[in-house]
Design a protein around this motif. Sequence first.
Motif: not given
Length: 412
Positions: A82-90
């Motif tokens: 979830r953390f990396f997905d939020n980073c990718k989605k900015n």
Amino acid sequence: MLVLEYKAVVKKSQSTAIDEAIRTSQFVRNKVLRYWMDNRGIGKKELYQYNTALRAEYGFVKDLNSHACQASVENVERAISRFFDNCKKNKQGLKGYPQFKKDARSVEYKTSGWKLHPTKRKITFSDKKGIGELKLLGKWDIHTYPAELIKRVRIVRRADGYYVQFCVKVDAIQEPRTGDGEVGLDVGLEYFYSDSNGYHEENPRFLRKAEKAIKHAQRRIYSKEKGKNNRRKARGRYARKHLKVSRQREEHAKRIARNVCKANTLVAYEELNVRGLVRNRRLAKSISDVAWRAFRRWLEYFAIKFGTQVVAIAPHYTSQKCSGCGDIVKKTLSTRTHTCKCGCILQRDVNAAINILCKAKSTGGHPGSNAWGVGTSTFLGASQAHASCDVEPRIPRLLAVGSVNLIYIRLG
């Protein structure tokens, strides 16, 4: 996934064993998370290998069922993803960096480590933590599902005792709607919501009503000596009052969302940033009390159950724009009536709800040909009222509300 929850009857020795299982699950999660922090770039395979090493190193970890330990690793894995997905989605604001658990309240078993009694009124946990057999209180809906459909079993500790949750892998069964209306919803603090047909759902204000009793219970805690049994009991009474308020909010949001989706084919609502709104120290308590996030969550669920289309609309200028002519009419929060030079006079929230519905349709929210047709009220059984952008809606007649179906069922 359907979640059935039952109250568990536990002895003192069993409650101690359950608390130990919860602490062990928390220990595994925190150790695996620390291992990931210290070894950036490792994958899922390495996390599970470290879990195996923990079971070999610590005897109390080995006493917990292996699938329960794996469930703790899965929680870490989901937090990282979830953390990396939020980073990718900015994603704006905090990205949700994984945090250590400080006060875990549940332990989750997968398909092993437990066994239901043939009557399905008891459950036995067979790992070495010593939980043993627990009696389940509640209506016996679990007997209608085969045991192989139960994919997770959780033991949850709450202020009023322990609960056993069964996660059953079943699809939501669609039910017929009672109406084919289209409605826009404007949530607020004066009313729980106002719809585009002119109906206002009252804000129950559960916390405000219970605040006096909660503050009294809180004062009673500090009148007891630290470390004594009376202080522990006072803390329990205080926690149970907060638990009652949270359950009232959830049941209210569930009931209202069901009524809305059952009566309409299209529901447009505001996409509010609740996390940002509660930073307002003057309104944080009222915003938390109204439970907008829970209402949206149940809207999305019942939309699938009744085949209703729900559309989230950005709330910008929905209160300032005139639903009759489209002009911007500036007004402060204290101005509760929308008055425009075109002759449109509406309650402020009703005007916003009509704008939300118009915006949902103009952006392709509803593909039907009946662009501004007849809509029904969000209150079940109410008479129909015309809902368009240039005609003031009529307040519908209110009748009784039907029964409520739940996906998350708390029993006992």
